[in-house]
Design an enzyme around this catalytic site. Structure first.
Site, short mmCIF file in Angstrom:
data_model
loop_
_atom_site.label_atom_id
_atom_site.label_comp_id
_atom_site.label_asym_id
_atom_site.label_seq_id
_atom_site.Cartn_x
_atom_site.Cartn_y
_atom_site.Cartn_z
N GLU A 1 21.39 8.14 5.32
CA GLU A 1 20.40 7.45 4.40
C GLU A 1 19.04 7.99 4.34
O GLU A 1 18.17 7.65 3.49
CB GLU A 1 20.33 5.92 5.03
CG GLU A 1 19.78 5.71 6.28
CD GLU A 1 20.85 5.90 7.40
OE1 GLU A 1 21.71 6.49 7.30
OE2 GLU A 1 20.44 5.29 8.60
N CYS B 1 26.08 6.39 12.10
CA CYS B 1 25.77 6.89 13.72
C CYS B 1 26.32 5.84 14.60
O CYS B 1 27.61 5.89 14.83
CB CYS B 1 24.10 6.62 13.80
SG CYS B 1 23.58 7.35 15.25
N LYS C 1 0.77 -1.24 -0.01
CA LYS C 1 0.17 0.00 0.04
C LYS C 1 0.86 1.34 -0.11
O LYS C 1 0.53 2.24 -0.82
CB LYS C 1 -0.73 0.02 1.26
CG LYS C 1 -2.15 0.01 0.93
CD LYS C 1 -3.21 0.04 2.18
CE LYS C 1 -2.65 -0.61 3.41
NZ LYS C 1 -2.85 0.04 4.78
N HIS D 1 22.34 10.13 10.13
CA HIS D 1 21.97 9.00 9.14
C HIS D 1 21.78 9.80 7.67
O HIS D 1 20.75 10.14 7.30
CB HIS D 1 20.50 8.69 9.63
CG HIS D 1 20.74 7.78 11.08
ND1 HIS D 1 21.09 6.53 10.98
CD2 HIS D 1 20.83 8.22 12.20
CE1 HIS D 1 20.84 6.03 12.26
NE2 HIS D 1 20.65 7.01 13.08
N1 GLN Z 1 23.32 4.03 20.18
C1 GLN Z 1 23.72 4.89 19.65
C2 GLN Z 1 23.33 6.42 20.31
O1 GLN Z 1 22.27 6.33 20.90
C3 GLN Z 1 23.96 5.26 18.51
C4 GLN Z 1 22.28 5.37 17.73
C5 GLN Z 1 22.18 5.11 16.44
O2 GLN Z 1 22.83 4.50 15.63
N2 GLN Z 1 21.18 5.60 15.70
O3 GLN Z 1 24.06 7.49 20.32
#
Ligand code: GLN
Length: 565
Positions: A542, A403, A32, A540
Site C-alpha cells: 500500500e 504483513c 493542510k 506493505h
Molecule cells: N506484528 C508483525 C511483525 O512485527 C506484523 C507487523 C505489521 O503488520 N506491520 O512482524
C-alpha cells in the site's frame, strides 16, 4: 578560479530556489496536507520540480512509536524512516518517493542540536532556541532542496497558528523570508465555519488567525479558505480587506467528494498564477500533468461496478474516522485499483474480536466480494482474524493479507491444512512447538537487550518473484520486458521461519516472492487451481500505490473480487 565560479553558480542557483510555507489557521484537521500536496501537483503541472517537506512539531524523533489509531498511519519511506501520514499523501499526489530529509520533527531537530552541543559543535557558545534551533531547521530545509535539485520547496508546518509548539518553525520561516523576500511565501489554510443556528459563513476566526500570524511577524500571501460551501465574492473581498491580501489571493476550497479533486479546484481559482506572482516566477511549461490527473478523477466519478470489501482486524474504542486515518494508505490503494478497474469500493471495518466470542458470526463474511487483513501488532483479536482467514480460504473468497495479514494466513494454513494445531508467531507464543513466524537470529539479540528500535525490518527491500505465480503475473500484467525482481517497503519484526518453509510448500502454500538470498519469504499464495485469489505479502504494498499507477497486487485483488461478483 574554476572552484570560485562553480561556487558562485551554486550560490546563484540556491538563491533562486523558492520556498512556500503552508500554515494552518483556526483549527486542525481541515486538510493542510491535502492542500500542500495539491499545491505541489499544480506546480508540477507548470513544469516545476517540487519538494514537499513535512514539519511535525512533536518531540518524538520519528513517528515509529506512535499509536496509529490515535495519530494516524505511520508511513514508511524507502529509506525506512517512519513518518507522518501526510508524507503518504505527498507521495501519492506527486508520484514521487520522498527522502528522509523531507521530514522533520521538533524531536529530530532538538536532538541534533543537543548532540552537537555535547560534542562541542558550538565551540563553547550559549546554545539557544534562536538562532541555533531555527538555523538547524533552515539548514534541513535547504539541504532537502539541494539533494533533490528541486525548484520549489513546499513546507507544511504541522499544528495550528497559536500553538506553542510550532513557533520555532514559523520563526525559522520568517527569518528565511527576511533574507530572501522574493523567494519565500506563506499560504494559510484556514477554516470558515457556517454555524447551524446562523446558516452564514463566518470570516472572523480566519481574521483572528491572520492577526495571530501577524503577531509573529508573518503576513500570509495567500489564504486557502476551507469551508462547507464555496466562498462567494463578498466574503472573498471581506477576507482580502481584513487580512490584507489581494482578493485574487483568497482561494475557495469547499468540501469535496474526493480529495483528488482539490488540485483541479485550486486551479479554478488560478492558484498557480497567484503563486507565480507572489514568488516572482514564470510558468516553465504546461506539461499535461493535470490532463492525466483529470482522466483519473473522471474514472472515479464514472466507475460503474460496486464492490464490497471487508477489512478484518482488531478494532476497538475508535470511531470510523480514526480507522480511516490508521489505514489511510490501504484505503487509497484500494481506491486507485478500483477506479482503474471501473469500480467503486465500499470498505467495511470488521472487528475480529467478535468472532472470538461468537465463531459462527464469521459466516457474515460471505456477503463480501473480498477480504483484507491489514498490518498489525500484538495478540488482540488475532484468533478472530485466523477464523476469518479460514472461512475465506475454505469459501474461496478473494483474500489479501498485508504483513500481519500474511503471517496470520501462514499460521492458519499450518494449523488447518498441515494440522500443526499449535502453529503460532513468536510475537504471541514463542514456546509453541511450531513457531512458524519467528524473529531472525540476528534480531533476537537486540530484542533480548530490550533494544526494540533496532529489531524492525524497515523500508525498501528487494524480492525475487517465482514465475508462473499470481504475484508474478500481477507485477507483469502491463510490463514488457517482464520483471522478476521487485522492491517493496517493510515494517515488521517477525518473518516466516525458514526452518518450516519446505514443509509448508510441500503442503501446498507457495512462497511466490522471497529475498534474493532465499531466506526471507516475501509473498505467500495459494495456486489458482485451489483458490481464486489467496495472497499475502510480508511487505506493505500500500505504501507504493499511486493514483496514476495503482499497485499491481491491489489491482489483481480487485480484479479477483470483481470476478467473484
Ligand atoms: N506484528 C508483525 C511483525 O512485527 C506484523 C507487523 C505489521 O503488520 N506491520 O512482524
Amino acid at each position: 578560479m574554476e572552484k570560485i565560479s562553480r561556487d558562485k553558480a551554486k550560490a546563484g542557483k540556491a538563491k533562486q530556489h523558492k520556498y512556500i510555507f503552508v500554515v494552518g489557521g483556526v483549527m486542525s484537521g481541515v486538510g493542510k496536507g491535502i492542500a500542500t500536496s495539491s499545491i505541489g501537483k499544480i506546480l508540477q503541472s507548470k513544469g516545476f520540480k517540487v519538494n514537499p517537506i513535512k514539519v511535525d512539531p512533536y518531540l518524538n524523533v520519528d513517528a515509529g512509536t506512535m499509536n496509529p489509531t490515535e495519530h494516524g498511519e505511520v508511513f514508511v519511506l524507502d529509506s525506512g524512516l517512519e513518518t507522518d501520514q501526510d508524507m503518504g499523501n505527498y507521495e501519492r499526489f506527486l508520484e514521487m518517493d520522498l527522502n528522509p530529509d523531507d521530514y522533520m520533527t521538533s524531536g529530530m531537530v532538538y536532538k541534533h542540536v543537543i548532540d552537537k552541543e555535547r560534542n562541542l559543535g558550538y565551540k563553547g557558545k550559549f546554545v539557544e532556541a534562536i538562532p541555533h534551533v531555527t538555523d538547524e531547521i533552515t539548514r534541513r530545509i535547504k539541504h532537502a532542496a539541494e539533494i533533490n535539485g528541486s525548484d520549489i520547496s513546499i513546507i507544511e508546518i504541522g499544528g495550528t497558528i497559536g500553538d506553542y509548539q510550532n513557533i520555532l518553525f514559523i520563526e525559522a520561516a520568517r527569518i528565511l523570508k527576511i533574507k530572501n523576500p522574493q523567494n519565500v511565501m506563506f499560504i494559510m489554510v484556514s477554516y470558515l465555519p457556517v454555524p447551524g443556528t446562523l446558516g452564514e459563513m463566518k470570516t472572523r476566526p480566519t481574521q483572528n488567525a491572520v492577526r495571530q500570524l501577524n503577531s509573529y511577524g508573518v503576513q500570509p500571501d495567500v489564504i486557502i479558505a476551507r469551508s462547507e460551501a464555496p466562498l462567494d465574492q463578498k466574503r472573498k473581498e471581506k477576507l482580502a480587506i481584513w487580512c490584507s491580501v489581494p482578493v485574487e489571493n483568497v482561494i475557495s476550497a469547499p468540501d469535496i467528494i474526493s480529495i483528488y479533486d482539490v488540485p483541479l479546484n485550486f486551479e479554478r481559482d488560478k492558484l498557480s498564477s497567484v503563486i507565480m506572482k507572489s514568488l516572482h516566477m514564470r510558468t516553465k511549461a504546461h506539461n499535461g500533468e493535470l490532463d492525466e490527473w483529470k482522466k483519473f478523477v473522471k474514472k472515479r466519478a464514472k466507475a460503474k461496478h460496486k464492490l464490497e470489501i471487508a477489512v478484518v482486524g482488531k478494532y476497538f474504542d475508535t470511531g470510523d474516522f480514526m480507522l480511516a486515518d490508521a489505514y489511510l494508505s490501504v484505503i487509497e490503494a484500494i481506491k486507485f485499483s478500483s477506479y482503474w478497474s471501473n469500480a467503486n469500493t465500499k470498505l467495511t471495518w470488521v472487528n475480529s474480536k467478535e468472532y472470538e466470542v461468537n465463531p459462527k458470526k464469521v459466516s457474515e463474511l460471505r456477503k463480501f466480494d473480498g477480504i483484507i487483513v491489514p498490518g498489525g501488532f500484538g495478540e488482540t483479536g488475532v484468533e478472530g482474524v485466523i477464523l476469518a482467514i479460514e472461512y475465506v480460504r475454505k469459501n474461496k473468497i478473494p483474500y489479501l493479507g498485508l504483513c500481519y495479514g500474511m503471517q496470520l494466513a501462514v499460521i492458519e494454513f499450518c494449523r488447518n491444512v498441515l494440522g500443526w494445531k499449535s502453529a503460532h508467531t513468536a510475537e504471541i507464543n514463542p514456546h509453541s512447538p511450531h513457531v512458524v513466524i519467528d524473529i531472525m537470529p540476528e534480531q533476537k539479540k537486540n530484542l533480548e537487550n530490550g533494544n526494540y528500535g533496532a529489531t524492525m525490518r524497515l523500508g525498501a527491500y528487494p524480492a525475487v518473484l517465482k514465475e508462473g505465480t499470481i504475484a508474478y503475473e500481477a507485477y507483469n500484467h502491463l510490463l514488457t520486458p517482464s520483471v522478476s525482481k521487485i522492491s517493496e517497503r517493510h515494517r515488521h519484526r517477525y518473518e516466516v521461519n525458514p526452518e518450516h518453509v519446505e514443509e509448508i510448500e510441500k503442503g501446498g502454500l507457495i512462497f511466490s516472492g522471497a529475498s534474493p538470498d532465499g531466506r526471507l519469504m516475501e509473498i505467500a499464495e495459494l495456486p489458482r487451481s485451489v483458490h481464486p485469489f489467496f495472497l499475502g505479502t510480508q511487505f506493505h504494498p500500500e505504501f507504493k500505490a499511486r493514483p496514476l499507477h495503482p499497485h499491481p497486487l491491489f489491482t489483481a485483488f480487485v480484479e479477483a473480487c470483481l470476478k467473484k461478483k
